[in-house]
Design a protein around this motif. Structure first.
Motif, PDB file in Angstrom:
ATOM      1  N   LEU A 156       0.839  -1.194   0.000  1.00 25.33           N
ATOM      2  CA  LEU A 156       0.000   0.000   0.000  1.00 25.33           C
ATOM      3  C   LEU A 156       0.874   1.244   0.000  1.00 25.33           C
ATOM      4  O   LEU A 156       1.751   1.397   0.846  1.00 25.33           O
ATOM      5  CB  LEU A 156      -0.910   0.005   1.224  1.00 25.33           C
ATOM      6  CG  LEU A 156      -1.840   1.207   1.358  1.00 25.33           C
ATOM      7  CD1 LEU A 156      -2.879   1.198   0.253  1.00 25.33           C
ATOM      8  CD2 LEU A 156      -2.517   1.219   2.723  1.00 25.33           C
ATOM      9  N   VAL A 190      -7.151   0.830  -4.243  1.00 24.79           N
ATOM     10  CA  VAL A 190      -7.571  -0.273  -3.382  1.00 24.79           C
ATOM     11  C   VAL A 190      -8.940  -0.798  -3.787  1.00 24.79           C
ATOM     12  O   VAL A 190      -9.173  -2.002  -3.779  1.00 24.79           O
ATOM     13  CB  VAL A 190      -7.601   0.182  -1.906  1.00 24.79           C
ATOM     14  CG1 VAL A 190      -8.073  -0.938  -0.993  1.00 24.79           C
ATOM     15  CG2 VAL A 190      -6.213   0.658  -1.472  1.00 24.79           C
ATOM     16  N   VAL A 250      -9.930  -5.000   2.655  1.00 21.47           N
ATOM     17  CA  VAL A 250      -9.519  -3.670   3.112  1.00 21.47           C
ATOM     18  C   VAL A 250      -9.088  -3.723   4.576  1.00 21.47           C
ATOM     19  O   VAL A 250      -8.157  -3.016   4.987  1.00 21.47           O
ATOM     20  CB  VAL A 250     -10.670  -2.659   2.906  1.00 21.47           C
ATOM     21  CG1 VAL A 250     -10.338  -1.329   3.567  1.00 21.47           C
ATOM     22  CG2 VAL A 250     -10.926  -2.447   1.417  1.00 21.47           C
ATOM     23  N   ASP A 274      -5.490  -4.420   4.868  1.00 18.92           N
ATOM     24  CA  ASP A 274      -4.652  -3.233   4.637  1.00 18.92           C
ATOM     25  C   ASP A 274      -4.639  -2.330   5.867  1.00 18.92           C
ATOM     26  O   ASP A 274      -3.593  -1.780   6.230  1.00 18.92           O
ATOM     27  CB  ASP A 274      -5.178  -2.451   3.424  1.00 18.92           C
ATOM     28  CG  ASP A 274      -4.846  -3.125   2.110  1.00 18.92           C
ATOM     29  OD1 ASP A 274      -3.799  -3.804   2.041  1.00 18.92           O
ATOM     30  OD2 ASP A 274      -5.637  -2.998   1.158  1.00 18.92           O
ATOM     31  N   ILE A 275      -5.801  -2.159   6.501  1.00 16.99           N
ATOM     32  CA  ILE A 275      -5.862  -1.322   7.695  1.00 16.99           C
ATOM     33  C   ILE A 275      -5.022  -1.929   8.815  1.00 16.99           C
ATOM     34  O   ILE A 275      -4.296  -1.213   9.525  1.00 16.99           O
ATOM     35  CB  ILE A 275      -7.324  -1.143   8.139  1.00 16.99           C
ATOM     36  CG1 ILE A 275      -8.104  -0.357   7.074  1.00 16.99           C
ATOM     37  CG2 ILE A 275      -7.403  -0.418   9.478  1.00 16.99           C
ATOM     38  CD1 ILE A 275      -9.587  -0.212   7.379  1.00 16.99           C
ATOM     39  N   ARG A 284      -0.286   6.997   3.065  1.00 21.26           N
ATOM     40  CA  ARG A 284      -0.902   5.672   3.022  1.00 21.26           C
ATOM     41  C   ARG A 284      -2.226   5.674   3.777  1.00 21.26           C
ATOM     42  O   ARG A 284      -3.204   5.065   3.343  1.00 21.26           O
ATOM     43  CB  ARG A 284       0.039   4.633   3.616  1.00 21.26           C
ATOM     44  CG  ARG A 284       1.324   4.425   2.840  1.00 21.26           C
ATOM     45  CD  ARG A 284       2.302   3.564   3.617  1.00 21.26           C
ATOM     46  NE  ARG A 284       1.719   2.275   3.950  1.00 21.26           N
ATOM     47  CZ  ARG A 284       2.266   1.407   4.806  1.00 21.26           C
ATOM     48  NH1 ARG A 284       3.397   1.718   5.433  1.00 21.26           N
ATOM     49  NH2 ARG A 284       1.684   0.254   5.044  1.00 21.26           N
ATOM     50  N   LEU A 332      -6.043   5.228   2.154  1.00 16.57           N
ATOM     51  CA  LEU A 332      -7.029   4.259   2.638  1.00 16.57           C
ATOM     52  C   LEU A 332      -8.361   4.948   2.955  1.00 16.57           C
ATOM     53  O   LEU A 332      -9.434   4.410   2.679  1.00 16.57           O
ATOM     54  CB  LEU A 332      -6.499   3.549   3.879  1.00 16.57           C
ATOM     55  CG  LEU A 332      -5.829   2.189   3.665  1.00 16.57           C
ATOM     56  CD1 LEU A 332      -5.364   1.603   4.988  1.00 16.57           C
ATOM     57  CD2 LEU A 332      -6.767   1.222   2.959  1.00 16.57           C
ATOM     58  N   LYS A 333      -8.291   6.137   3.534  1.00 17.89           N
ATOM     59  CA  LYS A 333      -9.517   6.871   3.844  1.00 17.89           C
ATOM     60  C   LYS A 333     -10.252   7.260   2.565  1.00 17.89           C
ATOM     61  O   LYS A 333     -11.484   7.202   2.506  1.00 17.89           O
ATOM     62  CB  LYS A 333      -9.203   8.108   4.684  1.00 17.89           C
ATOM     63  CG  LYS A 333      -8.839   7.800   6.135  1.00 17.89           C
ATOM     64  CD  LYS A 333      -8.627   9.069   6.945  1.00 17.89           C
ATOM     65  CE  LYS A 333      -9.920   9.824   7.124  1.00 17.89           C
ATOM     66  NZ  LYS A 333     -10.901   9.101   7.972  1.00 17.89           N
ATOM     67  N   GLU A 373     -10.120   5.643  -0.355  1.00 21.30           N
ATOM     68  CA  GLU A 373     -10.698   4.430  -0.925  1.00 21.30           C
ATOM     69  C   GLU A 373     -11.880   3.949  -0.101  1.00 21.30           C
ATOM     70  O   GLU A 373     -12.860   3.434  -0.644  1.00 21.30           O
ATOM     71  CB  GLU A 373      -9.618   3.339  -0.990  1.00 21.30           C
ATOM     72  CG  GLU A 373      -8.464   3.662  -1.940  1.00 21.30           C
ATOM     73  CD  GLU A 373      -8.917   3.777  -3.382  1.00 21.30           C
ATOM     74  OE1 GLU A 373      -9.565   2.847  -3.869  1.00 21.30           O
ATOM     75  OE2 GLU A 373      -8.638   4.818  -4.021  1.00 21.30           O
ATOM     76  N   LEU A 411      -9.473   4.288  11.346  1.00 24.36           N
ATOM     77  CA  LEU A 411      -8.484   5.035  10.569  1.00 24.36           C
ATOM     78  C   LEU A 411      -8.240   6.420  11.163  1.00 24.36           C
ATOM     79  O   LEU A 411      -7.103   6.916  11.140  1.00 24.36           O
ATOM     80  CB  LEU A 411      -8.935   5.152   9.112  1.00 24.36           C
ATOM     81  CG  LEU A 411      -8.697   3.920   8.233  1.00 24.36           C
ATOM     82  CD1 LEU A 411      -9.283   4.134   6.848  1.00 24.36           C
ATOM     83  CD2 LEU A 411      -7.208   3.603   8.128  1.00 24.36           C
TER      84      LEU A 411
END
Length: 375
Positions: free
Chosen positions: A139, A145, A211, A214-215, A234, A238-239, A241, A296
């Motif tokens: 990531l 993502v 996901v 990934d988190i 990163r 993520l936020k 996506e 997150l």
């Protein structure tokens, strides 16, 4: 282009269906539909056209005009016409054949619609978002993502038309799965709509699980020994996506509620209970996304705190070394002045004493800073 010309394009459906190579529905990752026009030598947006009677596939011609005539002649059954990203010209004949409303046709062609359910006379128009997890080795601040697509569904008493947008969300395996359950398929076109919504929600949950991995990785990196050095991009990626995923999941709750509670002529009453079950699964996905968003935010705050702590540690180290270096600088600065009369200037042991004092003072400062955790 004339209606006849448009319908000739639809007749190519039988040949296109022979090119499809589909597997059973996988629970882990969405698969690319091999009927995609980029993979078809026919270059047509038509994926398939099948007639069903009492839940059984009728092995007859795939011409939509003939299929509709047969279904309406028998007085039972329905036609399932599947398309992928049709153009205005390709969809014009289909819209005229089934009497579709121009506003719904415009939405189906242009795509980029919110999940919704609308009624146009006796026809029901539904939009369902599809999602796909994009595999990546690591990531980064620019990693994709989540990829989204759409499925538009026109639902009538004797037909269902699916218009798919995007490179994922294939309906081929779904069609095979439905054909293996003739009792469910015999309930009519609304069974197809339920299966599409159910598959979309299942894919939501699958993507959410991916996901989450990934988190978890970002969380582990942030709280690692050098967590302050983690790229904050990163977390922001993520936020972003996750926001795209929420746009696909959240708005679907109201359409599912309407399908489960409001009476629609095109929806079998027995199917409404199944829509309630899909709505329950969707609620689980919505709750997980809300939890991920909060997590997150916490990870981002923890990362910023780690960065602040790391900066403070760096400043303490710099300050400590600056204090140690200040001792020899001060002593050497005093004796570097060009005065003729200075203490110990001509003493034999003056140089050694000065060096000893500098070393002793620097060592004392170093040990003191080490004991206090500054070095």
């Amino acid at each position: 282009m004339s209606v006849a010309g448009n319908l000739r394009k639809v007749r190519s459906l039988g040949r296109a269906s022979g090119l499809r190579k589909v597997a059973r529905l996988a629970r882990r990752r969405p698969r690319v539909d091999l009927s995609h026009p980029a993979r078809s030598p026919l270059g047509s947006s038509v994926v398939n056209c099948v007639t069903y009677r009492d839940g059984i596939r009728i092995p007859e011609g795939d011409d939509p005009v003939a299929a509709v005539r047969r279904v309406r002649g028998y007085g039972k059954g329905f036609v399932w016409l599947g398309l992928h990203e049709p153009t205005d010209q390709e969809f014009a004949g289909v819209a005229e054949l089934f009497g579709l409303h121009p506003l719904a046709v415009e939405d189906a062609i242009e795509a980029h619609q919110r999940p919704k359910v609308e009624r146009y006379g006796e026809t029901l128009f539904a939009v369902v978002k599809t999602v796909c997890y994009v595999e990546h080795e690591q990531l980064t601040a620019t990693s994709e993502v989540v990829d989204t697509g759409e499925i538009m569904v026109f639902l009538g008493e004797d037909f269902v038309i699916t218009v798919r947008h995007g490179r994922h969300g294939s309906l081929g395996p779904l069609r095979e799965e439905l054909e293996s359950d003739t009792a469910q398929l015999a309930k009519g076109p609304s069974a197809v709509l339920h299966a599409i919504a159910d598959q979309a929600v299942d894919e939501f949950l699958t993507v959410i699980e991916a996901v989450q991995a990934d988190i978890d990785q970002v969380e582990t990196d942030v709280f690692a020994e050098n967590g302050g050095r983690v790229d904050a991009g990163r977390i922001y990626q993520l936020k972003r996506e996750l926001l795209e995923l929420k746009r696909a999941v959240g708005p679907l709750s109201r359409p599912l509620e309407e399908l489960a509670t409001r009476p629609f002529r095109a929806v079998d009453p027995e199917i409404q209970a199944y829509f309630r079950d899909v709505a329950d699964h969707l609620l689980r996905a919505t709750e997980q996304l809300a939890a991920f968003d909060e997590l997150l935010n916490s990870i981002l705050q923890a990362h910023l705190a780690r960065v602040t702590v790391a900066q403070n540690e760096d400043m303490r180290k710099i300050t400590s070394w600056a204090a140690i270096v200040a001792v020899p600088t001060m002593v050497c600065g005093v004796y570097g002045m060009n005065f003729e009369h200075m203490p110990e200037l001509r003493w034999r042991y003056g140089y050694g004493l000065a060096i000893g004092v500098i070393a002793l003072a620097c060592l004392s400062l170093y040990r003191g800073f080490r004991r206090n955790g500054w070095l």
